[in-house]
Design a protein around this motif. Structure first.
Motif, PDB file in Angstrom:
ATOM      1  N   THR A  77       0.470   3.340   8.967  1.00  0.00           N
ATOM      2  CA  THR A  77       1.607   3.174   8.057  1.00  0.00           C
ATOM      3  C   THR A  77       1.751   4.371   7.135  1.00  0.00           C
ATOM      4  OG1 THR A  77       1.447   0.753   8.087  1.00  0.00           O
ATOM      5  CG2 THR A  77       2.550   1.744   6.190  1.00  0.00           C
ATOM      6  N   ILE A  78       0.648   4.845   6.574  1.00  0.00           N
ATOM      7  CA  ILE A  78       0.693   5.987   5.651  1.00  0.00           C
ATOM      8  C   ILE A  78       1.071   7.260   6.395  1.00  0.00           C
ATOM      9  CG2 ILE A  78      -0.659   7.403   4.065  1.00  0.00           C
ATOM     10  CD1 ILE A  78       0.047   4.581   3.034  1.00  0.00           C
ATOM     11  N   LEU A  79       0.462   7.490   7.560  1.00  0.00           N
ATOM     12  CA  LEU A  79       0.768   8.703   8.323  1.00  0.00           C
ATOM     13  C   LEU A  79       2.208   8.715   8.801  1.00  0.00           C
ATOM     14  CD1 LEU A  79      -2.260   9.270   8.132  1.00  0.00           C
ATOM     15  CD2 LEU A  79      -2.242   9.850  10.549  1.00  0.00           C
ATOM     16  N   ARG A  80       2.715   7.565   9.180  1.00  0.00           N
ATOM     17  CA  ARG A  80       4.095   7.482   9.671  1.00  0.00           C
ATOM     18  C   ARG A  80       5.097   7.894   8.589  1.00  0.00           C
ATOM     19  NH1 ARG A  80       3.417   2.959  12.089  1.00  0.00           N
ATOM     20  NH2 ARG A  80       4.044   1.642  10.352  1.00  0.00           N
ATOM     21  N   GLU A  81       4.729   7.699   7.338  1.00  0.00           N
ATOM     22  CA  GLU A  81       5.604   8.070   6.222  1.00  0.00           C
ATOM     23  C   GLU A  81       5.306   9.467   5.693  1.00  0.00           C
ATOM     24  OE1 GLU A  81       8.177   6.365   5.000  1.00  0.00           O
ATOM     25  OE2 GLU A  81       7.908   4.786   6.496  1.00  0.00           O
ATOM     26  N   GLY A  82       4.483  10.227   6.441  1.00  0.00           N
ATOM     27  CA  GLY A  82       4.190  11.592   6.033  1.00  0.00           C
ATOM     28  C   GLY A  82       3.084  11.718   5.000  1.00  0.00           C
ATOM     29  N   GLY A  83       2.314  10.639   4.776  1.00  0.00           N
ATOM     30  CA  GLY A  83       1.248  10.669   3.798  1.00  0.00           C
ATOM     31  C   GLY A  83      -0.080  11.099   4.389  1.00  0.00           C
ATOM     32  N   LEU A  84      -1.117  11.116   3.562  1.00  0.00           N
ATOM     33  CA  LEU A  84      -2.467  11.501   3.968  1.00  0.00           C
ATOM     34  C   LEU A  84      -3.362  10.270   3.951  1.00  0.00           C
ATOM     35  CD1 LEU A  84      -2.842  14.744   1.797  1.00  0.00           C
ATOM     36  CD2 LEU A  84      -2.259  14.612   4.234  1.00  0.00           C
ATOM     37  N   ALA A  85      -4.151  10.110   5.005  1.00  0.00           N
ATOM     38  CA  ALA A  85      -5.039   8.948   5.099  1.00  0.00           C
ATOM     39  C   ALA A  85      -6.345   9.351   5.766  1.00  0.00           C
ATOM     40  CB  ALA A  85      -4.372   7.815   5.873  1.00  0.00           C
TER      41      ALA A  85
ATOM     42  N   ILE B  93       0.827  -1.207   0.000  1.00  0.00           N
ATOM     43  CA  ILE B  93       0.000   0.000   0.000  1.00  0.00           C
ATOM     44  C   ILE B  93       0.862   1.260   0.000  1.00  0.00           C
ATOM     45  CG2 ILE B  93      -0.254  -0.013   2.523  1.00  0.00           C
ATOM     46  CD1 ILE B  93      -2.766   1.292  -0.132  1.00  0.00           C
ATOM     47  N   LEU B  94       1.993   1.228   0.679  1.00  0.00           N
ATOM     48  CA  LEU B  94       2.878   2.390   0.688  1.00  0.00           C
ATOM     49  C   LEU B  94       3.524   2.579  -0.678  1.00  0.00           C
ATOM     50  CD1 LEU B  94       4.126   4.721   2.234  1.00  0.00           C
ATOM     51  CD2 LEU B  94       5.895   3.149   3.078  1.00  0.00           C
ATOM     52  N   ARG B  95       3.908   1.479  -1.326  1.00  0.00           N
ATOM     53  CA  ARG B  95       4.465   1.565  -2.679  1.00  0.00           C
ATOM     54  C   ARG B  95       3.439   2.190  -3.637  1.00  0.00           C
ATOM     55  NH1 ARG B  95       9.863   1.511  -2.713  1.00  0.00           N
ATOM     56  NH2 ARG B  95      10.771  -0.401  -1.866  1.00  0.00           N
ATOM     57  N   THR B  96       2.175   1.771  -3.512  1.00  0.00           N
ATOM     58  CA  THR B  96       1.122   2.312  -4.376  1.00  0.00           C
ATOM     59  C   THR B  96       0.909   3.794  -4.105  1.00  0.00           C
ATOM     60  OG1 THR B  96       0.015   0.154  -4.429  1.00  0.00           O
ATOM     61  CG2 THR B  96      -1.289   2.072  -5.077  1.00  0.00           C
ATOM     62  N   TYR B  97       0.849   4.154  -2.829  1.00  0.00           N
ATOM     63  CA  TYR B  97       0.664   5.563  -2.455  1.00  0.00           C
ATOM     64  C   TYR B  97       1.795   6.427  -3.016  1.00  0.00           C
ATOM     65  CZ  TYR B  97       0.159   9.772   0.378  1.00  0.00           C
ATOM     66  OH  TYR B  97       0.016  11.076   0.780  1.00  0.00           O
ATOM     67  N   GLN B  98       3.015   5.968  -2.829  1.00  0.00           N
ATOM     68  CA  GLN B  98       4.168   6.748  -3.302  1.00  0.00           C
ATOM     69  C   GLN B  98       4.198   6.839  -4.823  1.00  0.00           C
ATOM     70  OE1 GLN B  98       7.376   4.700  -1.257  1.00  0.00           O
ATOM     71  NE2 GLN B  98       7.279   6.122   0.480  1.00  0.00           N
ATOM     72  N   ALA B  99       3.765   5.780  -5.510  1.00  0.00           N
ATOM     73  CA  ALA B  99       3.708   5.819  -6.972  1.00  0.00           C
ATOM     74  C   ALA B  99       2.728   6.888  -7.442  1.00  0.00           C
ATOM     75  CB  ALA B  99       3.306   4.450  -7.517  1.00  0.00           C
TER      76      ALA B  99
ATOM     77  N   PHE C 217      -1.293  15.418  -8.799  1.00  0.00           N
ATOM     78  CA  PHE C 217      -2.322  15.754  -7.831  1.00  0.00           C
ATOM     79  C   PHE C 217      -1.784  16.644  -6.724  1.00  0.00           C
ATOM     80  CE2 PHE C 217      -2.805  11.337  -9.349  1.00  0.00           C
ATOM     81  CZ  PHE C 217      -3.932  11.507 -10.132  1.00  0.00           C
ATOM     82  N   ASP C 218      -2.639  17.549  -6.256  1.00  0.00           N
ATOM     83  CA  ASP C 218      -2.284  18.351  -5.085  1.00  0.00           C
ATOM     84  C   ASP C 218      -2.299  17.495  -3.827  1.00  0.00           C
ATOM     85  OD1 ASP C 218      -1.989  20.707  -6.532  1.00  0.00           O
ATOM     86  OD2 ASP C 218      -4.112  21.204  -6.363  1.00  0.00           O
ATOM     87  N   GLU C 219      -3.253  16.554  -3.766  1.00  0.00           N
ATOM     88  CA  GLU C 219      -3.365  15.689  -2.589  1.00  0.00           C
ATOM     89  C   GLU C 219      -3.704  14.266  -3.007  1.00  0.00           C
ATOM     90  OE1 GLU C 219      -6.371  17.679  -0.270  1.00  0.00           O
ATOM     91  OE2 GLU C 219      -4.885  18.776   0.888  1.00  0.00           O
ATOM     92  N   VAL C 220      -3.069  13.325  -2.350  1.00  0.00           N
ATOM     93  CA  VAL C 220      -3.370  11.904  -2.541  1.00  0.00           C
ATOM     94  C   VAL C 220      -3.698  11.319  -1.173  1.00  0.00           C
ATOM     95  CG1 VAL C 220      -2.480   9.670  -3.291  1.00  0.00           C
ATOM     96  CG2 VAL C 220      -1.793  11.740  -4.506  1.00  0.00           C
TER      97      VAL C 220
END
Length: 237
Positions: free
Chosen positions: A53-61, A25-31, A38-41
């Motif tokens: 997992t996503i938040l820990r890597e600085g992503g949006l969930a 899921i992190l690989r997909t998010y980063q791709a 996009f401004d936001e994913v």
């Protein structure tokens, strides 16, 4: 929007499986982020593990409030109060998501000046016999303007004349929706064809929505089974 359900009947917890040192899921998010389209994913999930997992890597969930049977319902809940026109849906098991393919589905709406198209999605030509007959591979047939006629887990079209060169297309799990079509989806009940095939795109067709298919040459690897994960790990190297 990347819908991410932890449970999976064919491959439990597949989105948290390791792919070259990171969860699928992190690989997909980063791709998706790395396409810079996009401004936001966001990852939209029912799982605290995926969310963290996503938040820990600085992503949006976004955590889903309700239980959902499919990705469209999950995304509809997440975007209900958002001021958006077009939503792009990348499946969580698509770590090889690429910019060119996403640009293709987004361009459909740029060209649709009369706003007649409800959804855009991707298809890729397949020739491998095992993939054609594999029920995990969703096939699509289109009209002469590339509007979807039907999706099936069976080989379609059926090659009655064995000497004919039949062309098969696999439906790839990337959509772009008008928000209105997505809101309609989540309030309309599932009908017989969708329930039989277990393919959510069929609901749009059963209710008269127009789905424009865009052909891509990017095969990618959707991770539905442990065997798919092995292929993905090999391809990543």
């Amino acid at each position: 929007m990347i819908p991410a359900r932890y449970a999976a009947s064919r491959f439990p917890a597949k989105l948290m499986q390791d792919l070259a040192g990171k969860p699928v899921i992190l690989r997909t998010y980063q791709a998706a982020v790395h396409t810079k389209l996009f401004d936001e994913v966001y990852v939209v999930t029912d799982s605290q593990v995926i969310y963290d997992t996503i938040l820990r890597e600085g992503g949006l969930a976004i955590m889903s409030v309700k239980e959902h049977d499919c990705g469209s319902d999950r995304i509809a809940e997440a975007v209900m109060q958002m001021d958006v026109d077009i939503i792009v849906n990348v499946q969580g098991d698509e770590p090889f998501t690429d910019r060119e393919s996403l640009e293709g589905v987004m361009q459909v709406f740029e060209d649709d000046v009369h706003k007649e198209i409800d959804l855009a999605s991707l298809m890729v030509k397949i020739t491998d016999e095992e993939e054609i007959i594999n029920p995990n591979t969703v096939k699509v047939i289109v009209d002469n303007r590339d509007f979807a006629l039907y999706f099936s887990r069976s080989p379609i079209p059926y090659p009655r004349a064995k000497n004919k060169d039949t062309v098969y297309y696999k439906h790839k799990g990337i959509y772009a929706f008008r928000k209105s079509a997505l809101m309609d989806f989540q309030r309309l009940p599932m009908l017989q064809l969708e329930a039989t095939e277990k393919i959510e795109a069929i609901r749009y067709l059963e209710y008269g929505k127009k789905i424009k298919m865009v052909e891509t040459n990017v095969q990618g690897i959707e991770i539905d089974t442990p065997e798919d994960l092995k292929k993905a790990q090999k391809a990543w190297k």
